[in-house]
Design a protein around this motif. Structure first.
Motif, short mmCIF file in Angstrom:
data_model
loop_
_atom_site.label_atom_id
_atom_site.label_comp_id
_atom_site.label_asym_id
_atom_site.label_seq_id
_atom_site.Cartn_x
_atom_site.Cartn_y
_atom_site.Cartn_z
N TYR A 917 52.43 -11.34 42.94
CA TYR A 917 52.03 -10.65 44.16
C TYR A 917 51.76 -9.16 43.98
O TYR A 917 51.22 -8.52 44.88
N TYR A 918 52.14 -8.61 42.82
CA TYR A 918 52.01 -7.17 42.64
C TYR A 918 51.37 -6.88 41.28
O TYR A 918 51.62 -7.56 40.29
N ASP A 919 50.57 -5.84 41.26
CA ASP A 919 49.82 -5.44 40.07
C ASP A 919 50.62 -4.39 39.31
O ASP A 919 50.89 -3.31 39.85
N PRO A 920 51.00 -4.64 38.05
CA PRO A 920 51.81 -3.69 37.30
C PRO A 920 51.04 -2.53 36.69
O PRO A 920 51.63 -1.66 36.05
N ARG A 921 49.72 -2.49 36.87
CA ARG A 921 48.95 -1.44 36.22
C ARG A 921 49.22 -0.05 36.81
O ARG A 921 49.01 0.95 36.15
N GLY A 922 49.69 0.00 38.05
CA GLY A 922 50.01 1.31 38.63
C GLY A 922 48.77 2.15 38.88
O GLY A 922 47.65 1.64 39.01
N ARG A 923 48.97 3.47 38.93
CA ARG A 923 47.84 4.36 39.18
C ARG A 923 46.78 4.18 38.10
O ARG A 923 47.06 4.27 36.91
N THR A 924 45.55 3.92 38.53
CA THR A 924 44.45 3.67 37.60
C THR A 924 43.28 4.57 37.96
O THR A 924 42.73 4.48 39.06
N VAL A 925 42.91 5.42 37.02
CA VAL A 925 41.77 6.31 37.20
C VAL A 925 40.54 5.63 36.60
O VAL A 925 40.61 5.07 35.50
N TYR A 926 39.42 5.65 37.33
CA TYR A 926 38.22 5.02 36.80
C TYR A 926 37.00 5.89 37.04
O TYR A 926 36.96 6.73 37.94
N LEU A 927 36.01 5.66 36.20
CA LEU A 927 34.75 6.41 36.29
C LEU A 927 33.61 5.45 35.94
O LEU A 927 33.67 4.75 34.93
N ASN A 928 32.60 5.43 36.79
CA ASN A 928 31.42 4.58 36.57
C ASN A 928 30.17 5.44 36.66
O ASN A 928 30.08 6.37 37.47
N GLY A 929 29.19 5.10 35.83
CA GLY A 929 27.90 5.74 35.89
C GLY A 929 26.80 4.70 35.93
O GLY A 929 26.85 3.71 35.18
N THR A 930 25.80 4.89 36.80
CA THR A 930 24.72 3.93 36.95
C THR A 930 23.37 4.63 36.84
O THR A 930 23.15 5.69 37.46
N TYR A 931 22.49 4.03 36.05
CA TYR A 931 21.12 4.52 35.92
C TYR A 931 20.19 3.43 36.42
O TYR A 931 20.21 2.29 35.91
N LYS A 932 19.39 3.73 37.41
CA LYS A 932 18.44 2.77 37.98
C LYS A 932 17.03 3.11 37.49
O LYS A 932 16.62 4.26 37.55
N PHE A 933 16.35 2.09 37.04
CA PHE A 933 15.01 2.33 36.47
C PHE A 933 14.05 1.23 36.89
O PHE A 933 14.43 0.20 37.43
#
Length: 933
Positions: A917-933
């Motif tokens: 029932y609980y996620d052990p990953r804790g605080r998770t920082v993420y960054l995504n970049g997208t290029y549309k062409f």
């Protein structure tokens, strides 16, 4: 996310003419408001109905997650995405693979009614069940890991079951994944996620479309995605790194010990059959990685295996998707192809097992005779020097969909052929044969009473030589279907057209269980692969007996349905549907669906439905032979004076009880007498829009199931062995030759089950001086959950309460509140996730005084508090080509609440919190970049 009844738009219609209506509906504007603005809309298909129609809201409740909802959630997989849907709870997660034979399966369960009762679709068609499903029905659903989140355009969750269109087995509901299509642009995305201490992710996806159906008459779209994640060690989390936990409850100080009775150096039995530790006797304290255990089974050292776990497994996934559409006048040819491969590695503590120490042997005279042991003894030992047990599981999935759709002679039709296949293979290491370990002991090389790394160089080499590294078990599941659906206006009534939908389908389902020769117990030398010529030479895994036979089974299914939508008077319509299915192994069944939709005013909708369902057991639940099925999740002690029936049951069967507190072997097998589940479902809902910018909705739902199948929970059977005499068997340890009591987790029709609750949603939007603000709130409140574990037996509920009889928890309330502010190129999103609390599993714990000394024992139940986390995301659109997104999941690094439960359905081995029932990953920082062409 908002409630909506809109199902997938068909590519054959011009999206430009309906896109405004779709966005208005999903943003909180009523269907009637849309119709007032749009003079003529193209028809669409509706979830739970075969009829194409204009209206956006219909008689059945559907939650839609659009592409922007998916991106703003921060979810990097379909598993994480559906965790955020408040009507979804109780499914198997990735943590269950830690110590559980799940092959990495992750499912979805609507309203905690079951992932085997929740139907998963891809672009509206059924998919094969998981190839790693077991003979008890576990994992007999669809593995969400097979669908890449990057390929999804939207997800539609129907929270009412038994759709006449898709099949009567959708008792809990339907989850339909709609992929991107008819796109001509390209999209390249990269991203990283970084929790503290492990489970770091790297991901990459690319898609490109060619052609436009409306302009060019064709479209081809190609997509590929790859992601990798590192493991997360239990030692990296303070709340999950040890099996020795001290805590306060009701003003007192307690401690609880989660352990294995097989440590290094080994424990052993004395002449009375009780466990003791020669190391403890000689040194006055227990060795490293253990703690002292004093119970009815003896005075010995328990191994703290919790510290060896990797509580979030290492994973790598690849997927490819292709979609082709060709217009031919009023018709379209289409082909979709999905391929995916998920590789997951999970590691747990080195293997434990029993070794016979014969009286008069050198080991006996050196380690046991000085402490008064005169007869033969059994050493409970952990083969630490072999290294951790490792499961490398690979799940491949393939789905092909071919067909033609269009308009002919007044009908909108769709004819298709689909074939899907789930191929699962598990490779293991860290497991020797029990006889091989016995031969090591007999040779004098192996000394189970010395610590880690203390064996001789020759012994270390011999230990490594017994390590089986190779394929262990797996399976293949296939589904092939041909179907034809059509809909049309039947006749014109004063209040509008009567609509008709019909369809037929032919399906073939196959499953094959493919255990290795070692898993079948047919080898005399597992490492060399030597086949045993005599039954007494057949080796099995040390500490984890297995002699499962291969089997294959299949069934054929023919089905047909008809559906009518009848406008009675303006603003009020009735729906009726009937379906007939004929199974090659269960015969025929008829199910139905009745519904109504009433709009007394332009801003008020009242809707309801009543239907039936039919869920046949899997071919494995019927046809598999009785075989070893792992071990119990909890430990039990035959010597406990509070449980005399357990010893009496072993005596009545002429077998032994294990000494001390130990997990027991399980047996399971198919049941040809198993009957299908039958159900009734009903919903009653209301949607109200006081203004064009505010939407409120509530749907009351109810599900009743008869002849529910499953297994008796181990806690129930061990708590009253004589009452469940048919749930016992025996299993021989090939390493020691001793036969012990075993728990039989066989398939049964358990009785009736009733579930009910309310799904709530609220959405509002407004223009502010500094941007556009949208707020959406969804919640599910569980009213009732009563389930029998025996026909005509008492009912049990897990709502807000860890149920001993059910082995699970159902949260009374789950909710999510999302706020989005869009200001120029910036988009900020704050999401709040909520779970109510529950009563934990009842446990006997040690009472501590102020100095930490044990003064006695008590049986208590912890109150596990509510759990709320916050997610933040900021997106920046640099230009039409570049978009950057950064965020933090679990912004305030909220730890899971303390739980000392140790057993339950699909729990795995992590301890200190409930990993289901609980996620052990804790605080998770993420960054995504997208290029549309």
């Amino acid at each position: 996310m908002t409630k909506s009844k809109r199902m997938h738009w068909k590519i054959m219609f011009k999206m430009t003419r309906v896109s405004a209506a779709v966005l208005a509906v999903l943003g909180g504007i009523s269907a009637s408001s849309v119709l007032a603005q749009q003079q003529q809309l193209e028809r669409v298909e509706v979830t739970g109905s075969s009829v194409r129609r204009i209206d956006a809201e219909s008689a059945l409740p559907v939650m839609v997650l659009k592409r922007e909802d998916i991106e703003r959630s921060g979810a990097t997989s379909t598993v994480d995405l559906l965790r955020r849907v408040t009507s979804v709870q109780g499914a198997t997660g990735e943590a269950s693979s830690v110590g559980g034979a799940t092959f990495g399966f992750s499912g979805v369960s609507v309203h905690n009614i079951g992932e085997t009762r929740t139907l998963v679709l891809l672009n509206g068609h059924r998919l094969s069940l998981f190839g790693g499903q077991t003979l008890t029905g576990f994992a007999a659903g669809f593995d969400l890991n097979a669908i890449p989140v990057s390929a999804i355009e939207r997800v539609e969750v129907l929270t009412d079951g038994a759709s006449a269109l898709y099949g009567a087995d959708a008792i809990a509901g339907v989850v339909n994944f709609i992929t991107k299509r008819d796109l001509s642009k390209g999209d390249l995305s990269v991203g990283i996620s970084k929790p503290d201490g492990g489970a770091e992710e790297k991901r990459f996806s690319i898609s490109k479309g060619f052609g436009n159906v409306a302009a060019d008459g064709y479209n081809l779209m190609l997509a590929y995605a790859h992601d990798e994640r590192t493991q997360l060690l239990s030692s990296a989390r303070s709340y999950g790194k040890t099996g020795l936990i001290q805590f306060e409850h009701a003003g007192k100080r307690y401690q609880f010990k989660q352990f294995s009775q097989s440590p290094i150096p080994a424990n052993a039995t004395n002449d009375a059959g009780l466990l003791f530790s020669p190391y403890l006797k000689a040194n006055g304290s227990c060795p490293e990685k253990t703690f002292r255990i004093t119970d009815a089974g003896g005075d010995y050292c328990g191994y703290d295996f919790v510290g060896d776990l990797e509580i979030y497994p290492e994973r790598k996934r690849d997927s490819a998707f292709a979609s082709f559409t060709k217009r031919l006048g009023e018709h379209e040819l289409f082909a979709d192809l999905l391929w995916s491969k998920t590789e997951q590695t999970s590691r747990i503590a080195p293997v434990p097992g029993n070794i016979t120490i014969a009286a008069g042997s050198a080991l006996h005279d050196k380690y046991l005779k000085p402490w008064g042991v005169t007869g033969d003894s059994t050493a409970a030992y952990r083969l630490f020097d072999m290294g951790k047990r490792t499961n490398n599981d690979t799940a491949k999935f393939f789905d092909l969909s071919l067909g033609v759709r269009g308009a002919f002679a007044g009908w909108d039709y769709n004819a298709g052929f689909t074939h899907s296949k789930s191929d699962v293979a598990g490779v293991t290491s860290g497991y020797p044969g029990a006889m091989a370990v016995g031969r090591l002991r007999a040779s004098g090389l192996l000394d189970p009473f010395v610590g880690p790394g203390k064996q001789s160089a020759e012994a270390m080499k011999a230990i490594a030589g017994t390590n089986y590294v190779g394929y262990w078990d797996g399976g293949v599941s296939k589904l092939t279907t041909a179907e034809l659906r059509g809909s049309r206006e039947l006749l014109q009534l004063p209040a509008g057209p009567m609509l008709l939908g019909v369809g037929v389908n032919l399906s073939k389902e196959d499953f094959a269980s493919k255990p290795s020769l070692f898993a079948q117990g047919l080898l005399s030398d597992p490492v060399a692969g030597t086949i045993a010529t005599k039954p007494e030479d057949r080796d099995q895994r040390f500490g984890d007996a297995s002699a499962k036979g291969p089997y294959s089974a299949g069934r054929k299914l023919r089905g047909g349905f008809a559906e009518l939508v009848i406008p009675v008077v303006k603003g009020f319509e009735l729906g009726t549907a009937i379906r007939y299915d004929r199974f090659s192994d269960f015969g025929g069944t008829t199910t139905f669906k009745e519904s109504f939709r009433w709009t007394p005013t332009s801003n008020l909708l009242i809707r309801g439905s009543l239907g039936s369902g039919y869920h046949a057991p899997t071919v494995s639940q019927i046809n598999s032979p009785l075989q070893a099925y792992g071990v119990t999740s909890d430990k039990y002690d035959c010597s406990d004076p509070n449980a005399p029936q357990l010893a009496a049951m072993a005596k009545s069967l002429g077998v032994l009880c294990h000494p001390g507190s130990k997990q027991y072997d399980q047996l399971a097998g198919g049941n040809p007498e198993l009957k299908p589940e039958k159900s009734r479902q009903a919903t009653l809902g209301v949607r109200f829009e006081p203004t064009k910018s505010v939407t409120l909705g509530a749907d009351l739902w109810w599900v009743g199931i008869t002849d529910a199948f499953g297994q008796l929970p181990e806690q129930l059977v061990f708590g009253n062995p004589q009452a469940y005499a048919s749930s016992w068997g025996k299993q021989t340890d090939v390493g020691t030759g001793k036969t012990y009591l075993a728990f039989k987790a066989d398939n049964r029709n358990l009785g009736k089950a009733y579930h009910s609750g309310i799904d709530l949603d609220f959405a509002t939007r407004m223009k502010l001086a500094f941007g556009d603000w949208n707020s959406q709130f969804t919640a599910t409140y569980m009213i009732r959950e009563d389930q029998q574990q025996l026909k005509d037996g008492p009912y049990n509920s897990a709502i807000g309460d860890y149920s001993k009889a059910l082995g699970v928890v159902t949260f009374r309330v789950t909710g999510r509140w999302t706020n989005t502010l869009k200001a120029g190129p910036w988009t900020h999103t704050l999401g709040i996730n909520f779970k109510s609390g529950f009563k934990d599993q009842e446990k006997t714990v040690e009472v501590l005084d102020a100095s930490g000394k044990v003064t006695g024992k008590e049986t208590i139940r912890l109150d596990v508090g509510y759990y709320a986390t916050a997610d933040w995301q900021t997106g920046y659109e640099l230009n039409k080509s570049f978009v950057f997104t950064g965020g933090v999941l679990n912004l305030f690094d909220k730890n899971p609440p303390l739980s000392i439960s140790t057993s339950g359905a699909n729990r795995g081995q992590p301890f200190g919190y409930d990993p289901r029932y609980y996620d052990p990953r804790g605080r998770t920082v993420y960054l995504n970049g997208t290029y549309k062409f």
